[in-house]
Design a protein around this motif. Structure first.
Motif, PDB file in Angstrom:
ATOM      1  N   HIS A   1      26.050  -6.167  43.195  1.00  0.00           N
ATOM      2  CA  HIS A   1      25.865  -5.813  44.534  1.00  0.00           C
ATOM      3  C   HIS A   1      26.633  -4.461  44.584  1.00  0.00           C
ATOM      4  O   HIS A   1      27.708  -4.540  44.713  1.00  0.00           O
ATOM      5  CB  HIS A   1      26.187  -6.842  45.383  1.00  0.00           C
ATOM      6  CG  HIS A   1      26.121  -6.374  46.952  1.00  0.00           C
ATOM      7  ND1 HIS A   1      26.636  -7.223  47.862  1.00  0.00           N
ATOM      8  CD2 HIS A   1      25.648  -5.479  47.651  1.00  0.00           C
ATOM      9  CE1 HIS A   1      26.448  -6.605  49.045  1.00  0.00           C
ATOM     10  NE2 HIS A   1      25.602  -5.673  48.863  1.00  0.00           N
TER      11      HIS A   1
ATOM     12  N   PHE B   1      24.748   3.748  50.867  1.00  0.00           N
ATOM     13  CA  PHE B   1      23.937   3.210  49.660  1.00  0.00           C
ATOM     14  C   PHE B   1      24.254   1.616  49.577  1.00  0.00           C
ATOM     15  O   PHE B   1      25.325   1.325  49.499  1.00  0.00           O
ATOM     16  CB  PHE B   1      24.153   3.794  48.497  1.00  0.00           C
ATOM     17  CG  PHE B   1      23.399   3.346  47.362  1.00  0.00           C
ATOM     18  CD1 PHE B   1      21.882   3.766  47.112  1.00  0.00           C
ATOM     19  CD2 PHE B   1      23.766   2.438  46.474  1.00  0.00           C
ATOM     20  CE1 PHE B   1      21.037   3.470  46.258  1.00  0.00           C
ATOM     21  CE2 PHE B   1      22.965   2.009  45.493  1.00  0.00           C
ATOM     22  CZ  PHE B   1      21.673   2.534  45.358  1.00  0.00           C
ATOM     23  N   GLU B   2      23.073   0.763  49.460  1.00  0.00           N
ATOM     24  CA  GLU B   2      23.404  -0.518  49.139  1.00  0.00           C
ATOM     25  C   GLU B   2      22.061  -1.072  48.215  1.00  0.00           C
ATOM     26  O   GLU B   2      20.890  -0.795  48.505  1.00  0.00           O
ATOM     27  CB  GLU B   2      23.573  -1.219  50.193  1.00  0.00           C
ATOM     28  CG  GLU B   2      23.839  -2.663  49.981  1.00  0.00           C
ATOM     29  CD  GLU B   2      24.307  -3.649  51.094  1.00  0.00           C
ATOM     30  OE1 GLU B   2      24.675  -4.887  50.919  1.00  0.00           O
ATOM     31  OE2 GLU B   2      24.038  -3.176  52.455  1.00  0.00           O
ATOM     32  N   ARG B   3      22.385  -1.852  47.027  1.00  0.00           N
ATOM     33  CA  ARG B   3      21.254  -2.282  46.369  1.00  0.00           C
ATOM     34  C   ARG B   3      21.951  -3.768  45.718  1.00  0.00           C
ATOM     35  O   ARG B   3      23.148  -3.805  45.412  1.00  0.00           O
ATOM     36  CB  ARG B   3      21.060  -1.245  45.361  1.00  0.00           C
ATOM     37  CG  ARG B   3      19.732  -1.794  44.607  1.00  0.00           C
ATOM     38  CD  ARG B   3      18.424  -1.749  45.433  1.00  0.00           C
ATOM     39  NE  ARG B   3      18.204  -0.170  45.991  1.00  0.00           N
ATOM     40  CZ  ARG B   3      17.779   0.679  45.436  1.00  0.00           C
ATOM     41  NH1 ARG B   3      17.402   0.526  44.178  1.00  0.00           N
ATOM     42  NH2 ARG B   3      17.558   1.943  45.927  1.00  0.00           N
TER      43      ARG B   3
ATOM     44  N   HIS C   1      21.427   8.049  43.328  1.00  0.00           N
ATOM     45  CA  HIS C   1      21.628   8.267  44.621  1.00  0.00           C
ATOM     46  C   HIS C   1      22.863   9.191  44.635  1.00  0.00           C
ATOM     47  O   HIS C   1      23.793   9.523  45.708  1.00  0.00           O
ATOM     48  CB  HIS C   1      22.145   6.828  45.187  1.00  0.00           C
ATOM     49  CG  HIS C   1      23.146   6.159  44.536  1.00  0.00           C
ATOM     50  ND1 HIS C   1      23.058   5.421  43.229  1.00  0.00           N
ATOM     51  CD2 HIS C   1      24.297   5.605  44.995  1.00  0.00           C
ATOM     52  CE1 HIS C   1      23.896   4.874  43.211  1.00  0.00           C
ATOM     53  NE2 HIS C   1      25.118   4.942  44.112  1.00  0.00           N
TER      54      HIS C   1
ATOM     55  N   LEU D   1      19.842  -1.326  39.608  1.00  0.00           N
ATOM     56  CA  LEU D   1      18.525  -1.064  39.735  1.00  0.00           C
ATOM     57  C   LEU D   1      17.556  -1.692  38.843  1.00  0.00           C
ATOM     58  O   LEU D   1      18.025  -2.174  37.697  1.00  0.00           O
ATOM     59  CB  LEU D   1      18.407   0.454  39.380  1.00  0.00           C
ATOM     60  CG  LEU D   1      19.404   1.561  39.989  1.00  0.00           C
ATOM     61  CD1 LEU D   1      19.284   3.054  39.349  1.00  0.00           C
ATOM     62  CD2 LEU D   1      18.949   1.610  41.487  1.00  0.00           C
TER      63      LEU D   1
ATOM     64  N   LYS E   1      27.457  -1.776  46.914  1.00  0.00           N
ATOM     65  CA  LYS E   1      27.597  -1.403  48.592  1.00  0.00           C
ATOM     66  C   LYS E   1      28.648  -0.315  48.763  1.00  0.00           C
ATOM     67  O   LYS E   1      29.975  -0.263  48.598  1.00  0.00           O
ATOM     68  CB  LYS E   1      28.068  -2.516  49.185  1.00  0.00           C
ATOM     69  CG  LYS E   1      28.219  -2.475  50.821  1.00  0.00           C
ATOM     70  CD  LYS E   1      28.567  -3.694  51.610  1.00  0.00           C
ATOM     71  CE  LYS E   1      28.523  -3.368  52.940  1.00  0.00           C
ATOM     72  NZ  LYS E   1      27.463  -2.961  53.533  1.00  0.00           N
TER      73      LYS E   1
ATOM     74  N   GLN F   1      24.301   1.680  36.781  1.00  0.00           N
ATOM     75  CA  GLN F   1      23.479   1.372  37.656  1.00  0.00           C
ATOM     76  C   GLN F   1      22.567  -0.016  37.182  1.00  0.00           C
ATOM     77  O   GLN F   1      21.609  -0.058  37.371  1.00  0.00           O
ATOM     78  CB  GLN F   1      22.409   2.519  37.381  1.00  0.00           C
ATOM     79  CG  GLN F   1      22.832   3.911  37.766  1.00  0.00           C
ATOM     80  CD  GLN F   1      23.133   4.191  38.966  1.00  0.00           C
ATOM     81  OE1 GLN F   1      22.715   3.836  39.983  1.00  0.00           O
ATOM     82  NE2 GLN F   1      24.205   5.182  39.008  1.00  0.00           N
TER      83      GLN F   1
END
Length: 356
Positions: A255, A261-263, A167, A203, A257, A200
């Protein structure tokens, strides 16, 4: 019976015994030795008069030495006004050895020269050397390659790896005045210190490898640190098995944030069953608040903090400074990385790779 030599460590003392029946060496925790000091027994009945709960769990002696005839061990705990020391006879230690002939798992290595090479001194293709070293040690530092990141990418791709876009984009320009990347609202684009982490972790499959290619070093600071987390995990398992088991089994929430982008992903920190082999997810700045049963929260924090202190110990880190043209390539599933705060226009280019 006598003691041949002693070998103090952070958490324990290794005692090497002279020839004779029984173990050649044994390891004793400092706390165990303090709890078994003769100072804590009644002089007439020799019964214990002090409970272990009255003693500090994390303690280290002021002085450890052998008696003149080497038949005993003397320890000055630094807590007696009369200056007396605790004495442990060699025969007594051998008879009560609870960790005889222990073979400890080594701490993570720290000799940066063992993973560093000058590009001009290689007698094989650089990409092949880098990947071969990476598989063995988890990280490689190459000096003097030059600042052409695209040429470096091609060398790595020729060994069967592909660039993984995230991202942030295809290549991250890690600099405080970044204008080329998306989602730059995170620590990597500041001049702040960033403690050890993996990239990451939020992910499902974090990129396997990361390249950090120096275009311009900082005026001051900006040094890198890399830690072999696989070695650290084995070392922790050897020192504190319950802590290791918690890190291996307790799921935590990562998390990320940002503005655009947020995942979220839930996983244990240590994963020995991940496809492709060992994988660590470790990122203090993307950890969501822990959610454990009340009766388990303190044990979880003790385990996590024990691991954090282990890897943050500079004696367990590869520490290095990248100059213009140098690069660091590391296994993001195995290694932790960090940097110190800096001043000036530090510029590193970051690229992620994975198997093609």
């Amino acid at each position: 019976m006598s003691i041949a030599r002693i070998e103090p460590h952070d958490d324990f003392l290794r005692v090497h015994f002279s020839a004779g029946e029984g173990p050649r060496h044994a390891d004793f925790h400092w706390f165990w030795l303090r709890h078994n000091s003769e100072f804590d027994r009644h002089p007439l009945t020799h019964e214990r008069i002090v409970c272990s709960s009255e003693l500090p769990l994390e303690l280290h002696p002021r002085l450890v030495r052998l008696s003149e005839d080497a038949a005993a061990l003397d320890i000055d705990w630094g807590d007696r006004s009369d200056g007396q020391v605790s004495r442990y006879a060699s025969d007594w230690l051998r008879a009560h050895a609870y960790a005889p002939e222990r073979v400890p798992a080594p701490a993570p290595p720290s000799d940066s020269s063992s993973i560093t090479v000058n590009a001009a001194h290689l007698d094989e293709p650089l990409g092949r050397f880098a990947l071969r070293t990476l598989q063995r040690t988890g990280a490689v530092v190459v000096r003097g390659f030059g600042t052409d990141t695209e040429a470096l990418i091609e060398l790595i791709r020729s060994e069967g790896l592909s660039v993984i876009e995230t991202h942030f984009g295809r290549i991250e320009d890690l600099r405080t005045d970044n204008t080329t990347n998306r989602n730059t609202d995170q620590l990597g684009y500041t001049d702040s210190a960033i403690q050890l982490h993996t990239d990451q972790p939020f992910l499902d499959r974090p990129p396997r490898y990361q390249l950090l290619h120096c275009q311009q070093p900082a005026n001051t600071g900006g040094d890198n640190a890399v830690v072999d987390a696989l070695a650290a995990a084995h070392h922790l398992a050897d020192l504190d098995r319950p802590a290791f088991e918690l890190l291996r089994t307790v799921p935590v929430t990562f998390h990320r944030k940002q503005k655009s982008f947020e995942r979220v992903l839930v996983s244990p920190i240590l994963d020995f069953d991940a496809p492709g082999g060992f994988r660590i997810r470790y990122s203090y700045f993307t950890l969501a608040p822990h959610r454990r049963p009340f009766a388990e929260m303190e044990a979880w924090y003790r385990a996590y903090n024990r691991f954090a202190k282990l890897v943050r110990d500079e004696r367990h880190q590869y520490r290095l400074r990248l100059e213009a043209g140098d690069f660091l390539l590391y296994d993001n599933w195995r290694m932790l990385h960090a940097r110190t705060a800096f001043t000036g226009s530090r510029w590193l280019r970051g690229v992620y790779f994975d198997a093609a």
